[in-house]
Structure formats: structure tokens, C-alpha cells
Scaffold this active site. Structure first.
Site, PDB file in Angstrom:
ATOM      1  N   CYS A 156       1.250  -1.574  -0.351  1.00  0.00           N
ATOM      2  CA  CYS A 156      -0.339  -0.228  -0.105  1.00  0.00           C
ATOM      3  C   CYS A 156       0.704   1.110   0.411  1.00  0.00           C
ATOM      4  O   CYS A 156       0.135   2.590   0.180  1.00  0.00           O
ATOM      5  CB  CYS A 156      -1.316  -0.045   1.297  1.00  0.00           C
ATOM      6  SG  CYS A 156      -2.223  -0.991   0.971  1.00  0.00           S
ATOM      7  N   HIS A 180     -11.696   9.400 -10.404  1.00  0.00           N
ATOM      8  CA  HIS A 180     -10.766   9.304 -11.129  1.00  0.00           C
ATOM      9  C   HIS A 180      -9.561  10.999 -10.632  1.00  0.00           C
ATOM     10  O   HIS A 180      -8.878  11.684 -11.348  1.00  0.00           O
ATOM     11  CB  HIS A 180     -11.332   9.974 -12.293  1.00  0.00           C
ATOM     12  CG  HIS A 180     -11.545   8.868 -13.143  1.00  0.00           C
ATOM     13  ND1 HIS A 180     -12.800   8.651 -12.995  1.00  0.00           N
ATOM     14  CD2 HIS A 180     -11.017   7.987 -13.904  1.00  0.00           C
ATOM     15  CE1 HIS A 180     -13.023   7.276 -13.719  1.00  0.00           C
ATOM     16  NE2 HIS A 180     -11.907   6.271 -14.472  1.00  0.00           N
ATOM     17  N   GLU A 214     -13.140   0.367   1.069  1.00  0.00           N
ATOM     18  CA  GLU A 214     -12.087   0.449  -0.531  1.00  0.00           C
ATOM     19  C   GLU A 214     -11.684  -0.339  -0.980  1.00  0.00           C
ATOM     20  O   GLU A 214     -11.218  -0.208  -2.294  1.00  0.00           O
ATOM     21  CB  GLU A 214     -10.702   0.687   0.368  1.00  0.00           C
ATOM     22  CG  GLU A 214      -9.354   0.730  -0.190  1.00  0.00           C
ATOM     23  CD  GLU A 214      -8.152   0.945   0.780  1.00  0.00           C
ATOM     24  OE1 GLU A 214      -7.828   2.210   0.900  1.00  0.00           O
ATOM     25  OE2 GLU A 214      -7.428   0.000   1.465  1.00  0.00           O
TER      26      GLU A 214
END
Length: 151
Positions: free
Chosen positions: A22, A72, A136
Site C-alpha cells: 500500500c 478519477h 476501499e
């Protein structure tokens, strides 16, 4: 009565201090669920008769405040200077700079803070934002609840 509206968006991030994958630049197909509490309208002739709120009204606020800004985009912690410098070098890049590391927990709390006041302003009755759930991944999410934000 509680009602919940869900929307999805795509965004990139990284967790700079993380000890595994991550810490690298990556993205997710996030989902956000917003739960609103209020009384059911019981007035003949009222477009909200039988509803707390029209789901489309919740959707409009979610889009304006969160989805249209974060979709985005790359969500970056303001202290992540290496990545901020890189993103700033890209012309017209969609970057959202946050005061916190963009973990699911922090993003859920940030979304709650951004949405709470706007939800309360919809319509002609008392509405409260009860919860923001931010997925997530399909199997991992964080909840920010009204109890976390007294006042």
C-alpha cells in the site's frame, strides 16, 4: 427512519508510511454509502410523501461534495511531498490534497465532515447524517458515524 444511498468512484492513493504494497501508488474502485436519518413525510400531495428524502436528492449531494471531486483523482496526503511534487508536475492532473493520509478510515471521516452540513440543509425538516461507509475493496471498509462527530 434511516435511508442509505450508494455510489461508486475510482481514485488512486498511497499510504506513505505503510510497510507493504500500500506504500506504492495504486487505485481502487471505491464505494460510498451515505445513511440519513429523519422522519417519514406524511402529507398528501407532497412529493416526499412516504419518504424521509428522495434518494435522488441524497445522490445529488454525494456527487457534488464527494464523487465529482474524488472520481478519477489521486488522493494525496499533504505531507507526502515526493508524490505531491510529482503530481504537480503533470499538466491538468486531478489531484485532491488532504490534511490526512488517505486511508479508508480517514477518507470516511473526511467524507462525513464534508457531507454532514449539506445533508442537514436539504428539504424542510430535520435530517441528520448518521453514517458514511467507505469501501476501499468489496471486503474492506470503514464507517464514520454521527457519534464520532458530536455537536
Amino acid at each position: 427512519m434511516l435511508i442509505t444511498r450508494r455510489l461508486e468512484f475510482d481514485a488512486g492513493h498511497r499510504i506513505p508510511d505503510h510497510r507493504s504494497l500500500c506504500r506504492h501508488l495504486h487505485g481502487h474502485r471505491y464505494a460510498i454509502e451515505v445513511t440519513v436519518a429523519g422522519d417519514v413525510t406524511l402529507r398528501d400531495g407532497d412529493p416526499r410523501n412516504g419518504m424521509v428524502l428522495d434518494f435522488s436528492e441524497v445522490k445529488a449531494v454525494m456527487r457534488e461534495v464527494i464523487v465529482d471531486r474524488w472520481d478519477h483523482a489521486f488522493l494525496v496526503y499533504q505531507g507526502d511531498t515526493a508524490i505531491r511534487s510529482f503530481l504537480d508536475s503533470l499538466p491538468d492532473h486531478r489531484t485532491v490534497v488532504l490534511d490526512v493520509v488517505p486511508t479508508a478510515e480517514n477518507l470516511a471521516a473526511e467524507a462525513y465532515r464534508l457531507l454532514a452540513g449539506r445533508i442537514a440543509q436539504i428539504g424542510d425538516k430535520r435530517l441528520t447524517l448518521e453514517q458514511v461507509r467507505l469501501y476501499e475493496t468489496p471486503n474492506c471498509w470503514a464507517d464514520a458515524t454521527r457519534a464520532m462527530f458530536p455537536g
